[in-house]
Write an enzyme that holds these catalytic residues in place. Structure first.
Site, PDB file in Angstrom:
ATOM      1  N   ASN A 182     -10.667  -3.164  -6.054  1.00 19.55           N
ATOM      2  CA  ASN A 182      -9.902  -2.111  -7.033  1.00 19.55           C
ATOM      3  C   ASN A 182     -10.634  -2.067  -8.325  1.00 19.55           C
ATOM      4  OD1 ASN A 182      -6.622  -3.134  -5.601  1.00 19.55           O
ATOM      5  ND2 ASN A 182      -8.155  -1.497  -5.059  1.00 19.55           N
ATOM      6  N   ASP A 232       0.848  -1.038  -0.003  1.00 23.34           N
ATOM      7  CA  ASP A 232      -0.099   0.025  -0.114  1.00 23.34           C
ATOM      8  C   ASP A 232       0.902   1.248  -0.145  1.00 23.34           C
ATOM      9  OD1 ASP A 232      -2.202   1.443   0.016  1.00 23.34           O
ATOM     10  OD2 ASP A 232      -2.777   1.169   2.145  1.00 23.34           O
TER      11      ASP A 232
END
Length: 248
Positions: A66, A18
């Protein structure tokens, strides 16, 4: 708590990579530049894990959630993914790394799905390290898919409903043939597992760092592993029971 120190690297490390977008933004760059920088970090971490003797490495590359990102970003991510697949497959193969993709592939282009299958076939016999790439993956999807397969077995008469237990469900998951992760790492400062390996992380040591993924290099991984070594893994037992077992 008495600390116990391992002498071997974690058998299985799982990572949420991330912070690519924030890394790029902080430098006045477009998000795609952050993803490209993150790819360089992934390459370095894979090589380092291979050198350390880690048995399995699972990287959360693209989650089922996503797909909700802006279409342009998703398209560029897929192009980057395909380019990396074509470029890295041969090197992974030469280094003895077996590559496998976990997740729902149905949303990816036929070209990308074909590339995944070809890479898996190319590296299928490699014994050095198993690299799992989670794409189109979600922990809830994984559990639901496993439950659906077991329900099908029950409906077909291959299995009785009362035979469905934890071991059978675990055996139907994406990582059924791999030990659960010993160490989970999330970069970028968030403190959650974000629908990643929900079943498999039940007793995993969770390590969170503020370091953004493009800056998470070998030294940062070594620090995470050192932290892991300091943990006493009890799996529901008392500390005294663990110590007695270790000194038996």
């Amino acid at each position: 708590m008495t600390e116990t120190h391992a002498s071997a690297p974690p058998a299985h490390i799982a990572i949420i990579m991330d912070g690519n977008g924030r890394w790029a933004k902080s430098r006045g760059m477009i998000r795609h530049a952050g993803h490209k920088a993150g790819l360089d970090t992934a390459r370095e971490i894979i090589e380092h894990c291979t050198a350390l003797g880690v048995g399995a490495l699972t990287l959360f590359t693209f989650s089922s959630e996503n797909w909700q990102r802006p279409e342009g970003e998703v398209t560029r991510l897929m192009e980057l993914f395909l380019g990396a697949l074509n470029k890295e497959a041969r090197e992974l193969h030469e280094n003895g790394v077996r590559l496998r993709f976990i997740g729902d592939r149905s949303g990816f282009s036929a070209k990308l799905q074909s590339g995944m299958a070809e890479t898996e076939a190319l590296t299928s016999g490699n014994p050095r390290m198993l690299l799992n790439i989670a794409v189109g993956y979600g922990g809830r999807w994984d559990i639901a898919a496993a439950a659906r397969r077991l329900a099908g077995d029950v409906a077909a008469g291959r299995l009785k409903a009362e035979q469905v237990d934890e071991s059978r469900l675990a055996a139907a998951l994406s990582l059924a043939d791999v030990p659960d992760p010993d160490l989970f790492i999330r970069t970028g400062g968030e403190r959650r597992i974000s629908n990643f390996l929900l079943w498999n992380l039940a007793y995993t040591e969770l390590y969170f760092t503020d370091v953004l993924w493009p800056d998470f290099r070998e030294t940062a991984l070594d620090e995470a592993i050192a932290w892991f070594y300091s943990r006493q893994r009890r799996f529901g037992k008392t500390g005294e029971q663990v110590e007695e077992r270790e000194h038996a």
